[in-house]
Design an enzyme around this catalytic site. Sequence first.
Site, PDB file in Angstrom:
ATOM      1  N   GLU A  18      21.877 -17.969 -25.716  1.00 60.24           N
ATOM      2  CA  GLU A  18      23.018 -18.874 -25.513  1.00 60.24           C
ATOM      3  C   GLU A  18      23.458 -19.471 -26.855  1.00 60.24           C
ATOM      4  OE1 GLU A  18      20.095 -18.822 -23.969  1.00 60.24           O
ATOM      5  OE2 GLU A  18      20.114 -19.862 -22.052  1.00 60.24           O
ATOM      6  N   CYS A  69      16.888 -22.419 -20.435  1.00 60.38           N
ATOM      7  CA  CYS A  69      15.615 -23.148 -20.450  1.00 60.38           C
ATOM      8  C   CYS A  69      15.870 -24.655 -20.443  1.00 60.38           C
ATOM      9  CB  CYS A  69      14.775 -22.738 -21.647  1.00 60.38           C
ATOM     10  SG  CYS A  69      15.497 -23.170 -23.220  1.00 60.38           S
ATOM     11  N   ALA A 101       2.656  12.931 -21.397  1.00 60.00           N
ATOM     12  CA  ALA A 101       3.373  14.134 -21.823  1.00 60.00           C
ATOM     13  C   ALA A 101       2.694  15.297 -21.118  1.00 60.00           C
ATOM     14  CB  ALA A 101       3.272  14.289 -23.340  1.00 60.00           C
ATOM     15  N   SER A 105      -4.346  19.583 -27.029  1.00 59.91           N
ATOM     16  CA  SER A 105      -3.215  18.959 -26.300  1.00 59.91           C
ATOM     17  C   SER A 105      -1.979  18.789 -27.173  1.00 59.91           C
ATOM     18  CB  SER A 105      -3.636  17.591 -25.749  1.00 59.91           C
ATOM     19  OG  SER A 105      -3.831  16.679 -26.793  1.00 59.91           O
ATOM     20  N   TRP A 116       1.058  20.470 -29.288  1.00 57.67           N
ATOM     21  CA  TRP A 116       1.909  19.539 -28.551  1.00 57.67           C
ATOM     22  C   TRP A 116       2.411  20.188 -27.289  1.00 57.67           C
ATOM     23  CZ3 TRP A 116       1.275  14.963 -30.482  1.00 57.67           C
ATOM     24  CH2 TRP A 116       1.063  14.809 -31.848  1.00 57.67           C
ATOM     25  N   LEU A 118      -1.096   6.514 -33.777  1.00 58.77           N
ATOM     26  CA  LEU A 118      -0.593   5.599 -32.736  1.00 58.77           C
ATOM     27  C   LEU A 118       0.340   4.510 -33.271  1.00 58.77           C
ATOM     28  CD1 LEU A 118      -3.821   5.136 -30.527  1.00 58.77           C
ATOM     29  CD2 LEU A 118      -1.948   6.757 -30.191  1.00 58.77           C
ATOM     30  N   GLU A 171      -1.480   5.482 -23.792  1.00 60.81           N
ATOM     31  CA  GLU A 171      -1.281   6.884 -24.181  1.00 60.81           C
ATOM     32  C   GLU A 171      -2.491   7.751 -23.870  1.00 60.81           C
ATOM     33  OE1 GLU A 171       1.266   8.164 -27.203  1.00 60.81           O
ATOM     34  OE2 GLU A 171       1.500   6.161 -28.058  1.00 60.81           O
ATOM     35  N   GLY A 197      -6.577   8.749 -22.221  1.00 64.74           N
ATOM     36  CA  GLY A 197      -6.336  10.081 -21.653  1.00 64.74           C
ATOM     37  C   GLY A 197      -6.423  10.065 -20.136  1.00 64.74           C
TER      38      GLY A 197
HETATM   39  N1  NAP Z   1      -0.616  14.912 -23.141  1.00 67.19           N
HETATM   40  C1  NAP Z   1      -0.841  13.599 -23.175  1.00 67.19           C
HETATM   41  O1  NAP Z   1       0.044  12.793 -22.885  1.00 67.19           O
HETATM   42  C2  NAP Z   1      -2.207  13.086 -23.596  1.00 67.19           C
HETATM   43  C3  NAP Z   1      -2.311  11.755 -23.957  1.00 67.19           C
HETATM   44  C4  NAP Z   1      -3.546  11.256 -24.304  1.00 67.19           C
HETATM   45  C5  NAP Z   1      -4.666  12.065 -24.293  1.00 67.19           C
HETATM   46  N2  NAP Z   1      -4.565  13.363 -23.974  1.00 67.19           N
HETATM   47  C6  NAP Z   1      -5.767  14.193 -23.978  1.00 67.19           C
HETATM   48  O2  NAP Z   1      -6.708  13.665 -23.058  1.00 67.19           O
HETATM   49  C7  NAP Z   1      -8.032  13.960 -23.512  1.00 67.19           C
HETATM   50  C8  NAP Z   1      -8.919  12.727 -23.336  1.00 67.19           C
HETATM   51  O3  NAP Z   1      -8.911  12.308 -21.991  1.00 67.19           O
HETATM   52  P1  NAP Z   1     -10.241  11.819 -21.286  1.00 67.19           P
HETATM   53  O4  NAP Z   1      -9.933  11.632 -19.862  1.00 67.19           O
HETATM   54  O5  NAP Z   1     -11.350  12.740 -21.673  1.00 67.19           O
HETATM   55  O6  NAP Z   1     -10.601  10.460 -22.024  1.00 67.19           O
HETATM   56  P2  NAP Z   1      -9.959   9.003 -22.262  1.00 67.19           P
HETATM   57  O7  NAP Z   1      -9.285   8.529 -21.031  1.00 67.19           O
HETATM   58  O8  NAP Z   1      -9.217   9.015 -23.527  1.00 67.19           O
HETATM   59  O9  NAP Z   1     -11.279   8.174 -22.525  1.00 67.19           O
HETATM   60  C9  NAP Z   1     -12.220   8.049 -21.504  1.00 67.19           C
HETATM   61  C10 NAP Z   1     -13.382   7.216 -21.989  1.00 67.19           C
HETATM   62  O10 NAP Z   1     -12.920   5.933 -22.382  1.00 67.19           O
HETATM   63  C11 NAP Z   1     -13.844   4.938 -21.937  1.00 67.19           C
HETATM   64  N3  NAP Z   1     -13.118   4.101 -20.990  1.00 67.19           N
HETATM   65  C12 NAP Z   1     -11.791   3.964 -20.913  1.00 67.19           C
HETATM   66  N4  NAP Z   1     -11.462   3.055 -19.988  1.00 67.19           N
HETATM   67  C13 NAP Z   1     -12.597   2.584 -19.464  1.00 67.19           C
HETATM   68  C14 NAP Z   1     -12.903   1.616 -18.477  1.00 67.19           C
HETATM   69  N5  NAP Z   1     -11.969   0.911 -17.847  1.00 67.19           N
HETATM   70  N6  NAP Z   1     -14.216   1.399 -18.186  1.00 67.19           N
HETATM   71  C15 NAP Z   1     -15.167   2.094 -18.822  1.00 67.19           C
HETATM   72  N7  NAP Z   1     -14.926   3.014 -19.759  1.00 67.19           N
HETATM   73  C16 NAP Z   1     -13.660   3.254 -20.098  1.00 67.19           C
HETATM   74  C17 NAP Z   1     -15.027   5.689 -21.361  1.00 67.19           C
HETATM   75  O11 NAP Z   1     -15.889   5.867 -22.471  1.00 67.19           O
HETATM   76  P3  NAP Z   1     -17.480   6.197 -22.351  1.00 67.19           P
HETATM   77  O12 NAP Z   1     -17.539   7.644 -22.044  1.00 67.19           O
HETATM   78  O13 NAP Z   1     -18.011   5.855 -23.692  1.00 67.19           O
HETATM   79  O14 NAP Z   1     -18.035   5.365 -21.249  1.00 67.19           O
HETATM   80  C18 NAP Z   1     -14.406   6.983 -20.892  1.00 67.19           C
HETATM   81  O15 NAP Z   1     -15.289   8.065 -20.831  1.00 67.19           O
HETATM   82  C19 NAP Z   1      -7.907  14.378 -24.946  1.00 67.19           C
HETATM   83  O16 NAP Z   1      -8.178  15.764 -25.021  1.00 67.19           O
HETATM   84  C20 NAP Z   1      -6.498  14.087 -25.300  1.00 67.19           C
HETATM   85  O17 NAP Z   1      -5.976  15.003 -26.228  1.00 67.19           O
HETATM   86  C21 NAP Z   1      -3.363  13.891 -23.623  1.00 67.19           C
END
Ligand code: NAP
Length: 386
Positions: free
Chosen positions: A70, A95, A175, A189, A191, A225, A315, A317
């Site tokens: 405003e 406000c 993605a 992964s 791209w 990131l 982002e 996994g």
């Molecule tokens: N195309 C896309 O958009 C994209 C984006 C991102 C990633 N990726 C791919 O995804 C893959 C990784 O995925 P991911 O599923 O293996 O792993 P992630 O989700 O990156 O990480 C999982 C790990 O994070 C920890 N964690 C996260 N949140 C938690 C929670 N609330 N409580 C407890 N632990 C938690 C745990 O670690 P601990 O095991 O130590 O307990 C779990 O094993 C990579 O290969 C990556 O390149 C792709």
Amino acid sequence: VVLNYRIIGNPGEHNLQLNPLEAMRLAIEIAKKGTGFVSPNPLVGCVILSSDGELLAQGFHERIGEAHAEVQALAQIDDPEKLRGAHLYVTLEPCSHQGRTPACAVKLATLPIASVTYGLKDPNPLVSGQGAEILCKAGISVREMPELKDELEDLAEVFLTNMRSHRTFVTMKVAASLDGQIGLATGESQWITSAASREHVQYLRGAHDAVLVGANTFMRDNPRLNSRNTLFAEKEQKVVLVDPSGRTTERLIESELLKVRPMSSIFLVTRPGVKLSNHFDSIQHLEINEQDGILPWPLILAKLYENGIGSVFVEGGAYVYSQLLQASMVDRLFIYLAPKIIGAKGGLSWTQGLKIDQLNQALQLRRIHTRTFGPDVLFTGRFLAH
Ligand SMILES: NC(=O)c1ccc[n+]([C@@H]2O[C@H](COP(=O)([O-])OP(=O)(O)OC[C@H]3O[C@@H](n4cnc5c(N)ncnc54)[C@H](OP(=O)(O)O)[C@@H]3O)[C@@H](O)[C@H]2O)c1
């Protein structure tokens, strides 16, 4: 009517006549220019029309600590006489309290304007309605505009979630291939989507307070990131690592993350009792109690909010995506679908840990918008109860 602030130029130059809906739509569009810079405040836009509907001024909240929308709009009006009988449109109730800047309702109440139309009531129950009351008492006609409720709520979504739920707003970015794979089970992964999609992601990173990933994504991809969009060149680029045991610290010192930001911009979320060496003295270490072997997302998001993070851009996994969906903690999804098929056998599905037993339990995306980036299609929408 689609109005774009860029083609309007200097207010008053073109004798542009707007009706109330057009004025509010313009206020919504210009408010978006503050994206990435106003947290913990909301994005707000304001448009002032003369007594006969001519566009006099427009303003938006540009940066935290700077003038409200405003005040920005009023600053463009050289002759106060132009405000006689004028109509002000603002996306959020003005406000009523002195914060970082003086109360807008108090300032507006001193002006000879005829009406104030606002989009949404202030969600803070302690101040909601008080701005409107100050204006009414000054003899100004006040109206809430329900017609654009969805657009207005989308504009203020981060602020509304912060205020209503006292937690960080969660945007999830995926993605994926057409069949919903985000990589290969081998970890490859990069791209899946096109350079055009990835450029848009750069913008979205800057638009949020922090980017969040799970421990595996950090360990496997060693990502930066940060936003390479020049709009956010000066912005602190915070990152959240969710890593119960603190294992990411083994690689953190040499990581790409630390090449583009100081240690103090990294939030490490672990279970209690994880000891960090003195290399990590300046890291933001947040400890969360585990429940059933995981760090519960509602607690993580409440703690991040307490620590000044109003929004996170998630982002990956797959584990993090699935856990967040299962906990109903995703507010907005951006999914970029590339025209590729990977197959579930060798692929990594972004919903692999999500369990839905009946179709009527499927998570429903609402208020959807689509857009293309090169060959990819982006869907964005909100997970809302109705
Ligand atoms: N195309 C896309 O958009 C994209 C984006 C991102 C990633 N990726 C791919 O995804 C893959 C990784 O995925 P991911 O599923 O293996 O792993 P992630 O989700 O990156 O990480 C999982 C790990 O994070 C920890 N964690 C996260 N949140 C938690 C929670 N609330 N409580 C407890 N632990 C938690 C745990 O670690 P601990 O095991 O130590 O307990 C779990 O094993 C990579 O290969 C990556 O390149 C792709």
